[in-house]
Enzyme design. Sequence first.
Site, PDB file in Angstrom:
ATOM      1  N   SER A 272       0.829  -1.217   0.000  1.00  0.00           N
ATOM      2  CA  SER A 272       0.000   0.000   0.000  1.00  0.00           C
ATOM      3  C   SER A 272       0.863   1.267   0.000  1.00  0.00           C
ATOM      4  O   SER A 272       0.624   2.190  -0.794  1.00  0.00           O
ATOM      5  CB  SER A 272      -0.979   0.005   1.176  1.00  0.00           C
ATOM      6  N   HIS A 302      -1.881  -8.908   1.920  1.00  0.00           N
ATOM      7  CA  HIS A 302      -1.576  -7.631   2.599  1.00  0.00           C
ATOM      8  C   HIS A 302      -2.710  -7.342   3.589  1.00  0.00           C
ATOM      9  O   HIS A 302      -2.969  -8.137   4.474  1.00  0.00           O
ATOM     10  CB  HIS A 302      -1.390  -6.553   1.516  1.00  0.00           C
ATOM     11  N   HIS A 348       5.931 -12.690   7.533  1.00  0.00           N
ATOM     12  CA  HIS A 348       6.119 -11.309   7.093  1.00  0.00           C
ATOM     13  C   HIS A 348       7.296 -11.237   6.131  1.00  0.00           C
ATOM     14  O   HIS A 348       8.246 -12.011   6.243  1.00  0.00           O
ATOM     15  CB  HIS A 348       6.376 -10.379   8.290  1.00  0.00           C
ATOM     16  N   ARG A 357       3.124  -4.836  16.782  1.00  0.00           N
ATOM     17  CA  ARG A 357       1.719  -4.418  16.631  1.00  0.00           C
ATOM     18  C   ARG A 357       0.801  -5.531  17.117  1.00  0.00           C
ATOM     19  O   ARG A 357      -0.299  -5.279  17.592  1.00  0.00           O
ATOM     20  CB  ARG A 357       1.424  -4.078  15.157  1.00  0.00           C
ATOM     21  N   ASP A 403      -2.183  -8.639  11.732  1.00  0.00           N
ATOM     22  CA  ASP A 403      -3.524  -9.082  11.371  1.00  0.00           C
ATOM     23  C   ASP A 403      -4.014 -10.275  12.181  1.00  0.00           C
ATOM     24  O   ASP A 403      -5.201 -10.589  12.177  1.00  0.00           O
ATOM     25  CB  ASP A 403      -3.567  -9.427   9.872  1.00  0.00           C
TER      26      ASP A 403
END
Length: 466
Positions: A272, A302, A348, A357, A403
């Site tokens: 992105s 993604h 990743h 995160r 995620d």
Amino acid sequence: MAVTSQTSKILTSKLTQQFVNLLSRTLSSEVTNLKDVLADKIPREQEKVKQFRKDFGQAKIGDVTVDMAYGGMRGIKGLVTETSVLDPEEGIRFRGLSIPECQEKLPKGKGGAEPLPEGLFWLLVTGDVPTDAQVAAISKEWANRADLPSHVVTMLNNFPANLHPMSQFSAAITALNSESKFAKAYSDGVHKTKYWEYVYEDSLDLIAKLPTVAATIYRNLYRDGSSIGTIDAQKDWSANFASMLGYSDPQFTELLRLYLTIHSDHEGGNVSAHTVHLVGSALSDPYLSFAAGMNGLAGPLHGLANQEVLVFLNKMKIALNEDFSRTKVEEFVKKTLASGQVVPGYGHAVLRKTDPRYTCQREFALKHLPDDKMFKLVAELYEIVPPILLETGKVKNPWPNVDAHSGVLLQHYGMMEMNYYTVLFGVSRALGTLASLIWDRALGLPLERPKSMSTDGLMKAVGAKH
Ligand SMILES: CC(C)(COP(=O)(O)OP(=O)(O)OC[C@H]1O[C@@H](n2cnc3c(N)ncnc32)[C@H](O)[C@@H]1OP(=O)(O)O)[C@@H](O)C(=O)NCCC(=O)NCCS
């Protein structure tokens, strides 16, 4: 000890520089208009880059191998992004600050413990931790810019219910370019030294409008088209967003503040961010550039992975009849891999450790929803999945990413619509990608155009025989 006149000159110039820096920091902490702070910083950064390129423009920063060219350009250092840097072991740092440091240093929302995304945006744009007054000024500015033009509302209200929320989001952002001040200024022949000012205006307008777009999509799809209500200029960006979505639990607002902060930026090479930067380099306006980035975020490898994680967890719930014993869960994960699918939320392209995160969301869950059944399943997967991925012998990073966690937190507060989760990711991603876009134009970065080669050309270049 005698001080030579040369040393004395250096000391004086160093002291003067320190004084100028201190003065500039003091002044910039009193200015609450972000554009003014930026206007002060940009000439110095331009000069720094100019001098650096003059002195070191020909210095080498890496080699490119054939595998890198075929391997999605992993490891090639070919982009400049000022807002954040991703360390494979440590995770993301926003302008040098880790996530725990941002949680500690950035201003918080009323009565809350989580940082306000407005503060993170200020940090990303300027490199400075903002004051409470500076963050309050951004909240107000975004609230004042949040209205949508009527053609975008009409467009959103006429989308069919089977159009994915991310497609609606991206289409609406593209249509918002009717409002672009950059596109207008460009067609009026603005001087290129002023590009950043219009990109700044568009970026702030767009960030302000994104929650309104996102909430309209949510209400249309999942709340019978009920009204999003009105924006309250006294509230922060996340509080207004939560209320437009129809959530009144203050803990949901807290979650949103954390969520919108941590999904904002992940240096420049992810799909992105890279797309926004690339499309922006053609001088497409910020609306068109950001919409392009959102189409990349909508891919399952993604941003769509946060939706995929929930689909995966629900499939497991049904297949195992809610029996989450270790053997059963292990069996399910292995079956997923054997059927040629990925375990979403794990792995990743750059990170080689658990994503910070993920960790901060886990801490949020431990604090606010330790007994939630789905959180417990996510925590169990954290123990089960990595060894299984390692066993395959090919996965470079077996650890969870951002995620793997976000969906169960949203579900805890009643947001069950997993197809929608990537839209929230998209709202947050605007902060990082648009902060970068402002700097791209401020630094006058050119049209991006790397060299590509054919397989035959590559073979010839390295002396390979057919
Ligand atoms: C994120 C991702 C795309 C990174 O891809 P990458 O940089 O190519 O990762 P790797 O170098 O570790 O991939 C090597 C192999 O392991 C596989 N792999 C990586 N992560 C995997 C996962 N979570 N589940 C199963 N297989 C995985 C890759 O598909 C690849 O297989 P192949 O050689 O058969 O094509 C990948 O880890 C993935 O697909 N994860 C799941 C989706 C996800 O969570 N995305 C969100 C990222 S924030």
